[in-house]
Scaffold this motif. Sequence first.
Motif, PDB file in Angstrom:
ATOM      1  N   LYS A 197       0.869  -1.057  -0.127  1.00  0.00           N
ATOM      2  CA  LYS A 197       0.033   0.087  -0.046  1.00  0.00           C
ATOM      3  C   LYS A 197       0.852   1.325  -0.048  1.00  0.00           C
ATOM      4  N   ALA A 198       1.954   1.523   0.749  1.00  0.00           N
ATOM      5  CA  ALA A 198       2.878   2.375   0.613  1.00  0.00           C
ATOM      6  C   ALA A 198       3.723   2.532  -0.595  1.00  0.00           C
ATOM      7  N   MET A 199       3.741   1.187  -1.214  1.00  0.00           N
ATOM      8  CA  MET A 199       4.788   1.481  -2.551  1.00  0.00           C
ATOM      9  C   MET A 199       3.739   2.108  -3.451  1.00  0.00           C
ATOM     10  N   VAL A 200       2.478   1.613  -3.578  1.00  0.00           N
ATOM     11  CA  VAL A 200       1.600   2.118  -4.593  1.00  0.00           C
ATOM     12  C   VAL A 200       1.148   3.547  -4.332  1.00  0.00           C
ATOM     13  N   ASN A 201       1.252   4.114  -2.974  1.00  0.00           N
ATOM     14  CA  ASN A 201       0.990   5.567  -2.602  1.00  0.00           C
ATOM     15  C   ASN A 201       2.416   6.117  -3.180  1.00  0.00           C
ATOM     16  N   ILE A 203       4.031   5.634  -5.569  1.00  0.00           N
ATOM     17  CA  ILE A 203       4.123   5.675  -7.232  1.00  0.00           C
ATOM     18  C   ILE A 203       3.177   6.660  -7.637  1.00  0.00           C
ATOM     19  N   GLN A 204       1.995   6.834  -7.138  1.00  0.00           N
ATOM     20  CA  GLN A 204       0.840   7.390  -7.347  1.00  0.00           C
ATOM     21  C   GLN A 204       1.266   9.026  -7.173  1.00  0.00           C
ATOM     22  N   LYS A 205       2.000   9.152  -5.944  1.00  0.00           N
ATOM     23  CA  LYS A 205       2.273  10.614  -5.718  1.00  0.00           C
ATOM     24  C   LYS A 205       3.453  11.069  -6.468  1.00  0.00           C
ATOM     25  N   SER A 206       4.139  10.201  -6.874  1.00  0.00           N
ATOM     26  CA  SER A 206       5.487  10.428  -7.843  1.00  0.00           C
ATOM     27  C   SER A 206       4.909  10.606  -9.410  1.00  0.00           C
ATOM     28  N   GLY A 207       3.767  10.197  -9.691  1.00  0.00           N
ATOM     29  CA  GLY A 207       3.341  10.659 -10.927  1.00  0.00           C
ATOM     30  C   GLY A 207       3.436   9.442 -12.072  1.00  0.00           C
ATOM     31  N   TRP A 208       3.935   8.346 -11.388  1.00  0.00           N
ATOM     32  CA  TRP A 208       4.351   7.170 -12.358  1.00  0.00           C
ATOM     33  C   TRP A 208       3.068   6.074 -12.522  1.00  0.00           C
ATOM     34  N   ASN A 209       2.994   5.836 -13.877  1.00  0.00           N
ATOM     35  CA  ASN A 209       1.692   4.886 -14.112  1.00  0.00           C
ATOM     36  C   ASN A 209       2.073   3.836 -15.171  1.00  0.00           C
ATOM     37  N   TRP A 210       3.535   3.466 -15.143  1.00  0.00           N
ATOM     38  CA  TRP A 210       3.914   2.366 -16.039  1.00  0.00           C
ATOM     39  C   TRP A 210       5.118   1.841 -15.515  1.00  0.00           C
ATOM     40  N   ILE A 211       4.748   0.659 -14.713  1.00  0.00           N
ATOM     41  CA  ILE A 211       5.955   0.101 -14.112  1.00  0.00           C
ATOM     42  C   ILE A 211       6.127  -1.609 -14.283  1.00  0.00           C
ATOM     43  N   GLY A 212       7.018  -1.780 -13.708  1.00  0.00           N
ATOM     44  CA  GLY A 212       7.390  -3.397 -13.867  1.00  0.00           C
ATOM     45  C   GLY A 212       7.633  -3.878 -12.243  1.00  0.00           C
ATOM     46  N   ILE A 213       7.400  -5.233 -12.620  1.00  0.00           N
ATOM     47  CA  ILE A 213       7.558  -5.919 -11.050  1.00  0.00           C
ATOM     48  C   ILE A 213       8.486  -7.059 -11.221  1.00  0.00           C
ATOM     49  N   ILE A 214       9.312  -7.289 -10.219  1.00  0.00           N
ATOM     50  CA  ILE A 214      10.103  -8.638 -10.098  1.00  0.00           C
ATOM     51  C   ILE A 214       9.696  -9.246  -8.962  1.00  0.00           C
ATOM     52  N   ALA A 215       9.339 -10.518  -8.729  1.00  0.00           N
ATOM     53  CA  ALA A 215       9.156 -11.090  -7.534  1.00  0.00           C
ATOM     54  C   ALA A 215       9.722 -12.682  -7.772  1.00  0.00           C
ATOM     55  N   THR A 216       9.859 -13.240  -6.303  1.00  0.00           N
ATOM     56  CA  THR A 216      10.226 -14.626  -6.300  1.00  0.00           C
ATOM     57  C   THR A 216       9.070 -15.457  -6.493  1.00  0.00           C
ATOM     58  N   ASP A 217       9.318 -16.752  -6.699  1.00  0.00           N
ATOM     59  CA  ASP A 217       8.312 -17.716  -6.996  1.00  0.00           C
ATOM     60  C   ASP A 217       8.112 -18.517  -5.711  1.00  0.00           C
ATOM     61  N   ASN A 226       0.397 -10.350  -5.788  1.00  0.00           N
ATOM     62  CA  ASN A 226      -1.117 -10.323  -6.206  1.00  0.00           C
ATOM     63  C   ASN A 226      -1.385  -8.779  -5.437  1.00  0.00           C
ATOM     64  N   THR A 227      -1.256  -8.778  -4.195  1.00  0.00           N
ATOM     65  CA  THR A 227      -1.873  -7.649  -3.407  1.00  0.00           C
ATOM     66  C   THR A 227      -1.335  -6.286  -4.162  1.00  0.00           C
ATOM     67  N   PHE A 228       0.027  -6.218  -4.479  1.00  0.00           N
ATOM     68  CA  PHE A 228       0.446  -5.167  -5.217  1.00  0.00           C
ATOM     69  C   PHE A 228      -0.339  -4.908  -6.460  1.00  0.00           C
ATOM     70  N   ALA A 229      -0.772  -5.722  -7.539  1.00  0.00           N
ATOM     71  CA  ALA A 229      -1.336  -5.662  -8.468  1.00  0.00           C
ATOM     72  C   ALA A 229      -2.980  -5.184  -8.218  1.00  0.00           C
ATOM     73  N   VAL A 230      -3.385  -5.408  -7.198  1.00  0.00           N
ATOM     74  CA  VAL A 230      -4.937  -5.171  -6.758  1.00  0.00           C
ATOM     75  C   VAL A 230      -4.638  -3.680  -6.432  1.00  0.00           C
ATOM     76  N   GLN A 231      -3.868  -3.130  -5.661  1.00  0.00           N
ATOM     77  CA  GLN A 231      -3.740  -1.832  -5.200  1.00  0.00           C
ATOM     78  C   GLN A 231      -3.251  -1.095  -6.463  1.00  0.00           C
ATOM     79  N   THR A 232      -2.728  -1.153  -7.241  1.00  0.00           N
ATOM     80  CA  THR A 232      -2.102  -0.573  -8.433  1.00  0.00           C
ATOM     81  C   THR A 232      -3.540  -0.527  -9.216  1.00  0.00           C
ATOM     82  N   THR A 233      -4.109  -1.427  -9.547  1.00  0.00           N
ATOM     83  CA  THR A 233      -5.403  -1.227 -10.371  1.00  0.00           C
ATOM     84  C   THR A 233      -6.579  -0.085  -9.805  1.00  0.00           C
ATOM     85  N   ALA A 234      -6.441  -0.152  -8.387  1.00  0.00           N
ATOM     86  CA  ALA A 234      -7.467   0.678  -7.826  1.00  0.00           C
ATOM     87  C   ALA A 234      -7.004   2.196  -7.950  1.00  0.00           C
TER      88      ALA A 234
END
Length: 857
Positions: A197-201, A203-217, A226-234
């Motif tokens: 939630k803090a990360m998405v906040n 990104i939004q405050k910085s004016g970025w809207n086109w990002i990539g994600i790297i995570a472990t399997d 998954n949580t990050f994807a839901v919050q970015t969509t919102a």
Amino acid sequence: MALLIILITCFVIPLATSQTCQTPDDFVAATSPGHVIIGGLFAIHEKMLSSEDYPRRPEIQKCVGFEISIFLQTLAMIHSIEMINNSTLLSGIKLGYEIYDTCTEVTVAMAAALRFLSKFNGSREIVQFNCDYSSYVPRVKAVIGAGYSEITIAVSRMLNLQLMPQVSYESTAEILSDKIRFPSFLRTVPSDFYQTKAMVNLIQKSGWNWIGIIATDDDYGRSALNTFAVQTTANNVCIAFKEVLPAFLSDNTIEVRINETLEKIIAEAQVNVIVVFLRQFHVFNLFSKAIERNINKIWIASDNWSTATKITTIPNVKKIGKVVGFTFRRGNTSSFHSFLQNLHISPSENNKALSDYATLLSACAYVKDSDLSQCISNHSQGNLASKANMDIERNFSLRNDFLWDYTEPGFVHSIQLAALALGYAIRDLCQARDCQNPNAFQPWEQIQSKCSKECSPGQMKKTTRSQHICCYECVNCPENHYSNQTDMDHCLLCNNETQWAPVRSTACFEKEVEYLNWNDSFAILLLALSLLGIVFVLAIGIIFTRNLNTPVVKSSGGLLVCYVILLCHFLNFASTGFFIGEPQDFTCKTRQTLFGVSFTLCISCILVKSLKILLAFSFDPKMQNFLKCLYKPIPIIFTCTGIQVVICTIWLIFAAPAVEENVSLPRVILLECEEGSILAFGSMLGYIAILAFICFIFAFKGRKLPANYNEAKFITFGMLIYFIAWITFVPIYATTFGKYLPAVEIIVILISNYGILCCTFFPKCYVILYKQETNTKSAFLKMIYSYSSHSASSLATSHVSLDSTSSNLAGTNPNAGGKPAAWQESKDLQAQAFAHTGRENATSTSKILPRKRISSI
């Protein structure tokens, strides 16, 4: 049972392989005995070597890749337990520990967990299966760890069998918050829900809207993704790509996946912000290869690696771009710093991790600090022969600062909180038990405890400097606040106007209404003094009435003037009664008005008397003329009093005193008279002070009167008492607060009233009662004549001396216009005085003073 033994125990099978099978004892990193044993799980090595056999055999291989940062986390747990043992938290109870290296492998961690669950004083390789573990006593009472969510989830499912408390210092997967699936799991860090939630906040405050994600399997990476994807969509943020890397370095495909991920980053040239949910070793390899390909981006770091010192040691790491990280709040780690500085540098028998570190450090003695971590990791890939103890000790002592540089304060603080949480839980359980006995309590009983003790009613929770809402202190509710339930986040405020509450209160209490009551002992004393003054006034009135025709009474202005002054004193004493009792609008308006008008009338009458005295005994012609023009008794009294009446009338019309409830006091409502206008109140008192000062001046000028007629001197004393009383009143009244504020004004009224009454009438009463021989007409005339003769002679001599310097002598012309005005009145009194004192004196004196005047007071 046999199957479980097979799961735990490695059977050594002679095979044609270069790697030796590892037993669970090989993964014991550190141990210490104690009455209560705490288990620990730390991934000190970053991976376990893969078996080269085919088909693969069920055997545990050797761990490689010594991780300095995780080794420091192990030391943090040891330090935290030692701190508890050295404190008074667990008096007479010693905590022990049994820490295992998980090698970043779930299977190794599960083997360690099975050992934790084995029965106390039984075989460490055997776990009993029961339908009820309520009375089961395992070897350890609780577990701290593991760090990675993937391992924590697996271990937690096993520990749930006995509801053994597991406190993680790093696992942030959101799934672990599910108390249905993980009832015995606790943690000292927030879940990924808040981090994403803090990360998405950001990104939004910085004016970025086109990002990539790297995570472990793994559970951590997939949950965060998954949580990050839901919050970015919102929040209207789009994800250009999602790349997933193998969770463990033992996976041979990890290098291939890193290269593919970098190709994706290069292909998506428009993506300049990449969110990274990876472990430290993933980021190390990813950044190393990214630098080779000149990739420069903005990287948003998760708490796993945001403060990792290892990342900063990558060559040319600044070329990677900018890194914005999220991490845990840091606590006070100064004691851990001291612990590292004083760390025992010789290999310890019960601390295998410390011995391994000393050995690896000795092998990398020639390497500078910036490359030391990588050197240790590389050397731990193979077998190292132990060096001599002296060589190990010499090199180990030189790198204590290196350990501190690699310390991550956020994780150290979280580990300290985990140990303290268990320490407090054990303390609560051991208050009524002998915990030196291992059977004193079962692990599941700790689940009933909390990180902090429950706050009772009258207290509130105060969060510590950490970010953990479950760890707090219980502080008492301050005054005028209360709490009526347990574990309240904040105290409730009482209605400050009508209620109050003491410290640590569970309810509010109604304030008592307070004022200067008639039953108050101090009020009774003041009333007694007022009544005594009224008695004096009545007594003086009776004395003067019975001696109406005596010179002393006549010289006081007659009975009418005395009655007016005595009436004023009576009203002044009576006005004090309006200051006592429950304030009412009527009493508030009456008390100041009554005092102001009556005291002004009293001072006005005394002022007229002072003028009369000065007029009677003044032999200065200029002064006589001035005083004759000024001396108008009735107009003076009416004018002076009328001005005060006007002041009080304006006061009552525009800003009348009224009853006010003063609620500023903590426990009482102070019922008091609000004066309405400080200006009007000050004007009333100031006007009285001006009249008193004028009266003082006139009385002071006439202070040298006949010895037995000393009224002017006593008026001077009376005015001095008035000034002293009211000058003292101002600062005391301004600084006094509470129900005794009216008493201050009562005291000043009594002092000034008594002072003027005593100085004005007591000397006359003394003469009337005890000096009757001087209270006769003849004695009085003789005294006046003597004083007048002396004063007139002095004046005549002064004139003769003055006229002798000129050609015209005033004394030779009885009808000259230069005769003093004081000689122009009261021929009757003069004749009487002459008759009484003898014709000889009169005749001789008449030769010198043609026209003498005796005052007609």
